[in-house]
Design a protein around this motif. Structure first.
Motif, PDB file in Angstrom:
ATOM      1  N   PRO A  39      -4.829  15.240 -18.505  1.00 40.82           N
ATOM      2  CA  PRO A  39      -4.552  14.189 -17.516  1.00 40.82           C
ATOM      3  C   PRO A  39      -4.459  14.731 -16.079  1.00 40.82           C
ATOM      4  N   ILE A  40      -5.142  14.044 -15.177  1.00 42.34           N
ATOM      5  CA  ILE A  40      -5.093  14.407 -13.757  1.00 42.34           C
ATOM      6  C   ILE A  40      -4.082  13.488 -13.085  1.00 42.34           C
ATOM      7  N   SER A  41      -3.096  14.110 -12.448  1.00 37.06           N
ATOM      8  CA  SER A  41      -2.083  13.326 -11.754  1.00 37.06           C
ATOM      9  C   SER A  41      -2.131  13.665 -10.278  1.00 37.06           C
ATOM     10  N   MET A  42      -2.121  12.622  -9.436  1.00 37.43           N
ATOM     11  CA  MET A  42      -2.200  12.864  -7.989  1.00 37.43           C
ATOM     12  C   MET A  42      -1.165  12.007  -7.265  1.00 37.43           C
ATOM     13  N   VAL A  43      -0.686  12.520  -6.136  1.00 37.26           N
ATOM     14  CA  VAL A  43       0.364  11.807  -5.397  1.00 37.26           C
ATOM     15  C   VAL A  43       0.119  11.874  -3.897  1.00 37.26           C
ATOM     16  N   VAL A  44       0.567  10.800  -3.200  1.00 37.93           N
ATOM     17  CA  VAL A  44       0.635  10.776  -1.735  1.00 37.93           C
ATOM     18  C   VAL A  44       2.056  10.332  -1.393  1.00 37.93           C
ATOM     19  N   TRP A  45       2.763  11.119  -0.565  1.00 38.59           N
ATOM     20  CA  TRP A  45       4.137  10.755  -0.194  1.00 38.59           C
ATOM     21  C   TRP A  45       4.107   9.798   0.983  1.00 38.59           C
ATOM     22  N   ASN A  46       4.924   8.734   0.929  1.00 37.52           N
ATOM     23  CA  ASN A  46       5.046   7.819   2.073  1.00 37.52           C
ATOM     24  C   ASN A  46       5.939   8.467   3.114  1.00 37.52           C
ATOM     25  N   LYS A  47       5.445   8.519   4.345  1.00 34.38           N
ATOM     26  CA  LYS A  47       6.253   9.187   5.380  1.00 34.38           C
ATOM     27  C   LYS A  47       6.610   8.265   6.530  1.00 34.38           C
ATOM     28  N   ASN A  48       5.735   7.254   6.788  1.00 34.85           N
ATOM     29  CA  ASN A  48       5.949   6.408   7.964  1.00 34.85           C
ATOM     30  C   ASN A  48       6.397   5.006   7.547  1.00 34.85           C
ATOM     31  N   ALA A  49       7.269   4.955   6.508  1.00 35.89           N
ATOM     32  CA  ALA A  49       7.693   3.660   5.967  1.00 35.89           C
ATOM     33  C   ALA A  49       8.914   3.146   6.726  1.00 35.89           C
ATOM     34  N   ARG A  50       8.675   2.232   7.691  1.00 32.44           N
ATOM     35  CA  ARG A  50       9.799   1.693   8.484  1.00 32.44           C
ATOM     36  C   ARG A  50      10.311   0.416   7.850  1.00 32.44           C
ATOM     37  N   SER A  51      11.229   0.546   6.890  1.00 26.59           N
ATOM     38  CA  SER A  51      11.682  -0.610   6.116  1.00 26.59           C
ATOM     39  C   SER A  51      12.370  -1.649   6.994  1.00 26.59           C
ATOM     40  N   ARG A  52      12.952  -1.210   8.122  1.00 20.44           N
ATOM     41  CA  ARG A  52      13.681  -2.187   8.947  1.00 20.44           C
ATOM     42  C   ARG A  52      12.775  -3.302   9.468  1.00 20.44           C
ATOM     43  N   ASP A  53      11.462  -3.017   9.588  1.00 18.63           N
ATOM     44  CA  ASP A  53      10.528  -4.055  10.019  1.00 18.63           C
ATOM     45  C   ASP A  53      10.602  -5.274   9.113  1.00 18.63           C
ATOM     46  N   TYR A  54      11.023  -5.077   7.882  1.00 22.18           N
ATOM     47  CA  TYR A  54      10.889  -6.145   6.896  1.00 22.18           C
ATOM     48  C   TYR A  54      12.201  -6.828   6.511  1.00 22.18           C
ATOM     49  N   LYS A  55      13.342  -6.347   7.075  1.00 20.90           N
ATOM     50  CA  LYS A  55      14.655  -6.904   6.706  1.00 20.90           C
ATOM     51  C   LYS A  55      14.700  -8.415   6.941  1.00 20.90           C
ATOM     52  N   GLU A  56      14.095  -8.854   8.070  1.00 19.71           N
ATOM     53  CA  GLU A  56      14.166 -10.276   8.434  1.00 19.71           C
ATOM     54  C   GLU A  56      13.498 -11.171   7.409  1.00 19.71           C
ATOM     55  N   ILE A  57      12.510 -10.658   6.705  1.00 17.12           N
ATOM     56  CA  ILE A  57      11.784 -11.513   5.771  1.00 17.12           C
ATOM     57  C   ILE A  57      12.230 -11.312   4.322  1.00 17.12           C
ATOM     58  N   LYS A  58      13.358 -10.603   4.180  1.00 23.75           N
ATOM     59  CA  LYS A  58      13.921 -10.361   2.850  1.00 23.75           C
ATOM     60  C   LYS A  58      14.182 -11.679   2.110  1.00 23.75           C
ATOM     61  N   GLU A  59      14.613 -12.676   2.897  1.00 16.95           N
ATOM     62  CA  GLU A  59      15.019 -13.947   2.281  1.00 16.95           C
ATOM     63  C   GLU A  59      13.915 -14.997   2.322  1.00 16.95           C
ATOM     64  N   VAL A  60      12.799 -14.676   3.014  1.00 15.60           N
ATOM     65  CA  VAL A  60      11.773 -15.709   3.262  1.00 15.60           C
ATOM     66  C   VAL A  60      10.453 -15.336   2.600  1.00 15.60           C
ATOM     67  N   TYR A  61       9.787 -16.332   2.050  1.00 17.55           N
ATOM     68  CA  TYR A  61       8.472 -16.092   1.447  1.00 17.55           C
ATOM     69  C   TYR A  61       7.409 -16.199   2.543  1.00 17.55           C
ATOM     70  N   ARG A  62       6.678 -15.105   2.780  1.00 19.28           N
ATOM     71  CA  ARG A  62       5.654 -15.139   3.829  1.00 19.28           C
ATOM     72  C   ARG A  62       4.415 -15.885   3.329  1.00 19.28           C
ATOM     73  N   PRO A  63       3.925 -16.878   4.106  1.00 21.66           N
ATOM     74  CA  PRO A  63       2.714 -17.587   3.680  1.00 21.66           C
ATOM     75  C   PRO A  63       1.542 -16.621   3.471  1.00 21.66           C
ATOM     76  N   GLY A  64       0.810 -16.803   2.407  1.00 20.62           N
ATOM     77  CA  GLY A  64      -0.387 -15.973   2.135  1.00 20.62           C
ATOM     78  C   GLY A  64      -0.087 -14.650   1.468  1.00 20.62           C
ATOM     79  N   HIS A  65       1.209 -14.307   1.336  1.00 15.67           N
ATOM     80  CA  HIS A  65       1.597 -13.061   0.669  1.00 15.67           C
ATOM     81  C   HIS A  65       2.082 -13.356  -0.750  1.00 15.67           C
ATOM     82  N   ALA A  66       2.379 -12.279  -1.483  1.00 10.94           N
ATOM     83  CA  ALA A  66       2.744 -12.438  -2.894  1.00 10.94           C
ATOM     84  C   ALA A  66       4.268 -12.486  -3.099  1.00 10.94           C
ATOM     85  N   ASP A  67       5.032 -12.688  -2.004  1.00 16.27           N
ATOM     86  CA  ASP A  67       6.503 -12.668  -2.102  1.00 16.27           C
ATOM     87  C   ASP A  67       7.019 -13.674  -3.137  1.00 16.27           C
TER      88      ASP A  67
END
Ligand SMILES: Cc1cc2nc3c(=O)[nH]c(=O)nc-3n(C[C@H](O)[C@H](O)[C@H](O)COP(=O)(O)O)c2cc1C
Length: 353
Positions: free
Chosen positions: A79-107
């Motif tokens: 088995p070949i296993s490969m990984v990419v680490w997330n480094k530029n993940a700014r989660s704070r951008d998304y706090k506001e939409i935690k409670e809201v379903y964004r139109p066109g997205h899979a929330d």
């Protein structure tokens, strides 16, 4: 049943979320002895990165690491296993939409299905999930190249601007991956306009698989065109796939739609290619041609109506870093998915003989 794997003999399983620790892929069934280096994977990851006016401002290093299955520069058949680490993940951008379903997205649908969702950047439904597909595609590509098969992907439409010329060398020369230089300039103007309006736009990709031998595909449920369509349709934002003349074939008479046979250099060839290289779910040796409709990315900076988790009507304006048009970035992903399917069917055909 979970749906995170594809392929039978070349089996690809992906994992990871947009703002999780990492994204990765496990490939089981890759034949031994194929030269493979992290650089081979990196080249394809670079092609997937956002560029220019169409792209998001999230800039990730996306450095591929091979964890297993390769020894002294060659695949070992394990088995070949490969990984990419997330480094530029700014989660704070998304706090506001935690409670809201964004139109066109899979929330909303993820929450309905699992009862819990990683709201950061769309979690698993994010376009970042495709990093794992591209890593697997780079390995699959090595297998298909050995059989002299190559896969071209290019933008044929953005909004209502259509490419009219095809110059293969132009494709990787402009940020839209459009083979028509003049149309690409018009498309870029359109994108700048759409960006100013804080809106987004979709388009169409043409995929051409060259050099596939006749005989690939397993009727009746694993027909080659069905497998390719499913693989491509599983990419976020893809809303339509057609093969050969596709929907236009419904307008043609039999005399117009049939591809007549002829002998060329003692090989059975067709004089046209309305079938898109597949008859009865089996490749016929001609180019395999697909058209792929990609929707306008859902994240826009314009206020829209939505509903929150407490069942209240709200207005939502999506903040964060988003693409105006994802078409050029979807191209390497489409090529990767097609490579995976073709590699799988090459191995299946070999096992059949
Ligand atoms: C490479 C890639 C990048 C994407 N980037 C974005 C983006 O920046 N903004 C967005 O709204 N959707 C983006 N998407 C599309 C969403 O992932 C997708 O539309 C969403 O998950 C809903 O799924 P569906 O459109 O297939 O129904 C991207 C998709 C891919 C393949």
């Amino acid at each position: 049943m979970p749906g995170n794997s594809i392929g039978q003999l070349f089996r690809v399983s992906t994992w990871g979320e947009s703002h999780g620790k990492a994204l990765g892929v496990l490939i089981d069934g890759c034949p031994p002895g194929i030269p493979l280096d992290e650089k081979d994977i990196q080249v394809e990851l670079e092609r997937r990165k956002p560029k220019g006016v169409a792209g998001t401002r999230r800039r990730e290093e996306d450095k591929a690491e091979i964890l297993s299955g390769v020894f002294e520069g060659k695949t070992t058949g394990t088995p070949i296993s490969m990984v990419v680490w997330n480094k530029n993940a700014r989660s704070r951008d998304y706090k506001e939409i935690k409670e809201v379903y964004r139109p066109g997205h899979a929330d909303y649908t993820y929450e309905k299905k699992y009862g819990i969702r990683d709201y950061r950047g769309g979690g698993r439904s994010s376009g970042r999930e495709t990093v794992a597909r591209v890593m697997a595609g780079a390995v699959a590509n090595k297998i298909i190249r050995k059989s002299r098969i190559s896969i071209i992907g290019h933008t044929v439409q953005i909004g209502d601007i259509v490419a009219n010329r095809f110059q293969a060398r132009e494709i990787e020369n402009n940020e839209l991956r459009c083979a028509d230089k003049i149309a690409a300039e018009e498309m870029l103007d359109l994108l700048s306009e759409v960006k100013r309006e804080k809106d987004s736009i979709g388009g169409m990709i043409e995929l051409i698989i060259k050099g596939a031998p006749a005989g690939l595909g397993d009727p009746v449920f694993d027909k080659l065109d069905a497998e390719l369509s499913k693989a491509v349709m599983s990419i976020g934002g893809v809303k339509g796939v057609s093969v050969g003349a596709g929907f236009k074939s419904s307008l043609l008479k039999g005399s117009e739609n049939n591809d007549e046979f002829e002998l060329r250099k003692n090989r059975v060839r067709t004089r046209s290619n309305n079938a898109g290289g597949v008859l009865g779910g089996i490749s016929n040796g001609e180019d395999i041609v697909l058209h792929i409709a990609v929707k306008a990315p859902a994240s826009i900076g314009i206020k829209q109506k939505s509903v929150n988790r407490r069942r209240r009507q709200v207005d939502v304006e999506v903040k964060g870093r988003h693409d105006v048009c994802i078409v050029p970035r979807v191209i390497p992903v489409v090529q990767s998915m097609a490579s995976i399917i073709i590699a799988d069917h090459l191995l299946r055909q070999k096992a059949n003989q």
